[in-house]
Motif scaffolding. Sequence first.
Motif, PDB file in Angstrom:
ATOM      1  N   ALA A  68      28.409   6.455  71.820  1.00  0.00           N
ATOM      2  CA  ALA A  68      28.567   5.374  70.871  1.00  0.00           C
ATOM      3  C   ALA A  68      30.011   5.014  70.404  1.00  0.00           C
ATOM      4  CB  ALA A  68      27.662   5.466  69.655  1.00  0.00           C
ATOM      5  N   TRP A  86      19.727   8.523  64.131  1.00  0.00           N
ATOM      6  CA  TRP A  86      20.065   8.528  65.427  1.00  0.00           C
ATOM      7  C   TRP A  86      19.450   9.965  65.851  1.00  0.00           C
ATOM      8  CZ3 TRP A  86      25.046   5.431  66.981  1.00  0.00           C
ATOM      9  CH2 TRP A  86      24.831   4.097  66.591  1.00  0.00           C
ATOM     10  N   ILE A 117      24.391  -1.280  68.867  1.00  0.00           N
ATOM     11  CA  ILE A 117      24.109   0.060  69.493  1.00  0.00           C
ATOM     12  C   ILE A 117      23.108   0.790  68.761  1.00  0.00           C
ATOM     13  CG2 ILE A 117      25.375   2.015  70.188  1.00  0.00           C
ATOM     14  CD1 ILE A 117      27.939   0.979  69.988  1.00  0.00           C
TER      15      ILE A 117
END
Length: 313
Positions: A68, A86, A117
Amino acid sequence: MTMEVDKTTIGKAAAIIRAGGLVAFPTETVYGLGADATNGLAVARIFEAKGRPRFNPLIVHVADMNAAREIADFDEQALALGAAFWPGPLTIVLPVSPRPKHRISELVTAGLDTVAIRVPAHPAARQLLDAALVPIAAPSANVSGRISPTRAHHVYDDFGTNVELIIDGGDAEAGLESTIVALAPQPMLLRPGAVAREDIEAHLKLRLGEFSETGIRSPGQLLSHYAPRAAMRLDVKATLPGEVLLGFGPDAPSDALNLSQIGDLREAAANLFAHLRALDAQSPAQIAVMPIPASGLGEAINDRLRRASFPRE
Ligand code: TXA
Ligand code: MG
């Protein structure tokens, strides 16, 4: 072709992605229609297959925070959010890194200087990202304006053989798209979704601002979206002739399709799109929906229901 998740399927899917093709794959939110985010032609095929009227920006799916950080600029707040949620159903909109650092197609970001993202948690999505070795751009795997898919056969119903490979990972666990948050110019909820606003606010120790319906920041906020064919009526206590009822909670009539008999919002979210599809398939005059509480995941459920019920031509 629809294939169960195993090593052969993942290998085949990764090869299709790397060759510029489309693969529908399960995530914990809804099924995604994926393409190599660095290949503009492949990304264009997503818009073509979905019949998207405009080039809305797409979410880039990556394997982890390191991947990312090649694509977007993370400040401390963004790093903290990623660390907390995440892998999982949270999408963060951030300034896109300068292009030599990555090769994300301009079509993915629709020319914006920001990029959305997320790091998905579903094992099949993670295996696909690991095998494909490229970031994967993926909107929900439904024809534009239709209900998001929570099962492999929903994807097949919309696209048939137009998608080379559909990875069947069973029912999507959350059943609602990811929550989208932007951090600049101030922290803002762009789309309510599978992570409740309250959980994000508790982590950031602040209140998320509201998006406005008029100044559309996230095209997923278009008013008529997620739409079944039938007209819809919300907050209904009693049905009219010709209506089918989408129930919620223990008070729903026993012949109604119930989002959650026990009134559990997580269960309701997971059932929402599949139940809407099932009722729509009966070609009713109208789908009536019982009231759903507004708090927690109820915010996202009510958001999707309002969009599904918005009058259209
Ligand atoms: O759960 C999900 O998020 C699923 C799965 C497949 O990951 N994907 C999904 O994608 O819902 P899609 O394309 O249906 O919705 C993406 C939303 C759109 O409303 C789009 O406008 C918004 O993300 N978006 C993408 N990039 C953005 C950006 N740079 N700024 C603001 N909104 C953005
Ligand atoms: Mg969608």
